[in-house]
Design a protein around this motif. Sequence first.
Motif, PDB file in Angstrom:
ATOM      1  N   THR A  39       0.835  -1.206   0.000  1.00  0.00           N
ATOM      2  CA  THR A  39       0.000   0.000   0.000  1.00  0.00           C
ATOM      3  C   THR A  39       0.865   1.249   0.000  1.00  0.00           C
ATOM      4  O   THR A  39       0.616   2.191  -0.746  1.00  0.00           O
ATOM      5  CB  THR A  39      -0.944   0.012   1.227  1.00  0.00           C
ATOM      6  N   TYR A  40       1.923   1.242   0.818  1.00  0.00           N
ATOM      7  CA  TYR A  40       2.797   2.414   0.834  1.00  0.00           C
ATOM      8  C   TYR A  40       3.541   2.553  -0.499  1.00  0.00           C
ATOM      9  O   TYR A  40       3.710   3.662  -1.004  1.00  0.00           O
ATOM     10  CB  TYR A  40       3.805   2.396   1.990  1.00  0.00           C
ATOM     11  N   ALA A  41       3.956   1.439  -1.090  1.00  0.00           N
ATOM     12  CA  ALA A  41       4.650   1.485  -2.381  1.00  0.00           C
ATOM     13  C   ALA A  41       3.748   2.118  -3.446  1.00  0.00           C
ATOM     14  O   ALA A  41       4.200   2.927  -4.257  1.00  0.00           O
ATOM     15  CB  ALA A  41       5.084   0.086  -2.812  1.00  0.00           C
ATOM     16  N   GLU A  42       2.468   1.773  -3.429  1.00  0.00           N
ATOM     17  CA  GLU A  42       1.513   2.366  -4.367  1.00  0.00           C
ATOM     18  C   GLU A  42       1.376   3.866  -4.123  1.00  0.00           C
ATOM     19  O   GLU A  42       1.326   4.656  -5.063  1.00  0.00           O
ATOM     20  CB  GLU A  42       0.150   1.695  -4.246  1.00  0.00           C
ATOM     21  N   LEU A  43       1.321   4.263  -2.865  1.00  0.00           N
ATOM     22  CA  LEU A  43       1.224   5.675  -2.509  1.00  0.00           C
ATOM     23  C   LEU A  43       2.440   6.442  -3.032  1.00  0.00           C
ATOM     24  O   LEU A  43       2.308   7.491  -3.642  1.00  0.00           O
ATOM     25  CB  LEU A  43       1.114   5.820  -0.996  1.00  0.00           C
ATOM     26  N   ALA A  49      -2.765  10.132  -6.564  1.00  0.00           N
ATOM     27  CA  ALA A  49      -4.007   9.429  -6.245  1.00  0.00           C
ATOM     28  C   ALA A  49      -4.307   9.418  -4.744  1.00  0.00           C
ATOM     29  O   ALA A  49      -5.310   8.868  -4.320  1.00  0.00           O
ATOM     30  CB  ALA A  49      -3.927   7.997  -6.760  1.00  0.00           C
ATOM     31  N   VAL A  50      -3.467  10.038  -3.951  1.00  0.00           N
ATOM     32  CA  VAL A  50      -3.597  10.011  -2.497  1.00  0.00           C
ATOM     33  C   VAL A  50      -4.333  11.257  -2.016  1.00  0.00           C
ATOM     34  O   VAL A  50      -4.152  12.346  -2.559  1.00  0.00           O
ATOM     35  CB  VAL A  50      -2.185   9.948  -1.862  1.00  0.00           C
ATOM     36  N   VAL A  52      -5.117  14.402   0.451  1.00  0.00           N
ATOM     37  CA  VAL A  52      -4.234  15.355   1.124  1.00  0.00           C
ATOM     38  C   VAL A  52      -3.983  14.899   2.550  1.00  0.00           C
ATOM     39  O   VAL A  52      -2.863  14.995   3.056  1.00  0.00           O
ATOM     40  CB  VAL A  52      -4.841  16.778   1.085  1.00  0.00           C
ATOM     41  N   GLU A  53      -4.999  14.364   3.186  1.00  0.00           N
ATOM     42  CA  GLU A  53      -4.852  13.886   4.565  1.00  0.00           C
ATOM     43  C   GLU A  53      -3.777  12.801   4.656  1.00  0.00           C
ATOM     44  O   GLU A  53      -2.918  12.838   5.529  1.00  0.00           O
ATOM     45  CB  GLU A  53      -6.184  13.350   5.085  1.00  0.00           C
ATOM     46  N   ARG A  54      -3.795  11.853   3.730  1.00  0.00           N
ATOM     47  CA  ARG A  54      -2.795  10.778   3.752  1.00  0.00           C
ATOM     48  C   ARG A  54      -1.408  11.306   3.437  1.00  0.00           C
ATOM     49  O   ARG A  54      -0.427  10.887   4.028  1.00  0.00           O
ATOM     50  CB  ARG A  54      -3.174   9.670   2.787  1.00  0.00           C
ATOM     51  N   LEU A  55      -1.340  12.230   2.485  1.00  0.00           N
ATOM     52  CA  LEU A  55      -0.049  12.826   2.151  1.00  0.00           C
ATOM     53  C   LEU A  55       0.530  13.547   3.360  1.00  0.00           C
ATOM     54  O   LEU A  55       1.717  13.429   3.660  1.00  0.00           O
ATOM     55  CB  LEU A  55      -0.189  13.785   0.969  1.00  0.00           C
ATOM     56  N   LEU A  56      -0.299  14.266   4.097  1.00  0.00           N
ATOM     57  CA  LEU A  56       0.168  14.968   5.294  1.00  0.00           C
ATOM     58  C   LEU A  56       0.646  13.985   6.363  1.00  0.00           C
ATOM     59  O   LEU A  56       1.613  14.259   7.065  1.00  0.00           O
ATOM     60  CB  LEU A  56      -0.922  15.891   5.839  1.00  0.00           C
ATOM     61  N   ARG A  57      -0.013  12.831   6.473  1.00  0.00           N
ATOM     62  CA  ARG A  57       0.442  11.805   7.431  1.00  0.00           C
ATOM     63  C   ARG A  57       1.831  11.303   7.055  1.00  0.00           C
ATOM     64  O   ARG A  57       2.696  11.137   7.915  1.00  0.00           O
ATOM     65  CB  ARG A  57      -0.543  10.630   7.469  1.00  0.00           C
ATOM     66  N   VAL A  58       2.047  11.077   5.755  1.00  0.00           N
ATOM     67  CA  VAL A  58       3.362  10.624   5.282  1.00  0.00           C
ATOM     68  C   VAL A  58       4.406  11.678   5.610  1.00  0.00           C
ATOM     69  O   VAL A  58       5.492  11.359   6.110  1.00  0.00           O
ATOM     70  CB  VAL A  58       3.322  10.328   3.764  1.00  0.00           C
TER      71      VAL A  58
END
Length: 110
Positions: A39-43, A49-50, A52-58
């Motif tokens: 899942t992280y590799a896909e991100l 495709a991610v 903004v909330e998930r990008l900020l977590r990363v």
Amino acid sequence: MHYAIKTVHQLRPILQGFRKSRGMTQAMMAGHLGVTQQTYAELEANPAAVSVERLLRVLRVLGVELVLSQAAESDTAPAAPARPRARAKAPASQPETARAATGRRAREDW
């Protein structure tokens, strides 16, 4: 160090660079985020495709701060005005809803 990101395609190498500079593998990042390595590799492969909330977590896991700033005037100069597109009118024989839908589609293309 600051990185100006002007297109989504620039995110992938920047995310990879920050992860590697912290000595982290994709599996380690996935563990911190509570997802699988796949899942992280896909991100990382397609950050467009991610959410903004998930990008900020990363970015938080990477210890990276997102800073927005006003672009220089030359970067924001308006492009030449686009030629307006002519809209086809729906034939009078179509019901009112079909004509309204045709108009709605034309506005959404804008």
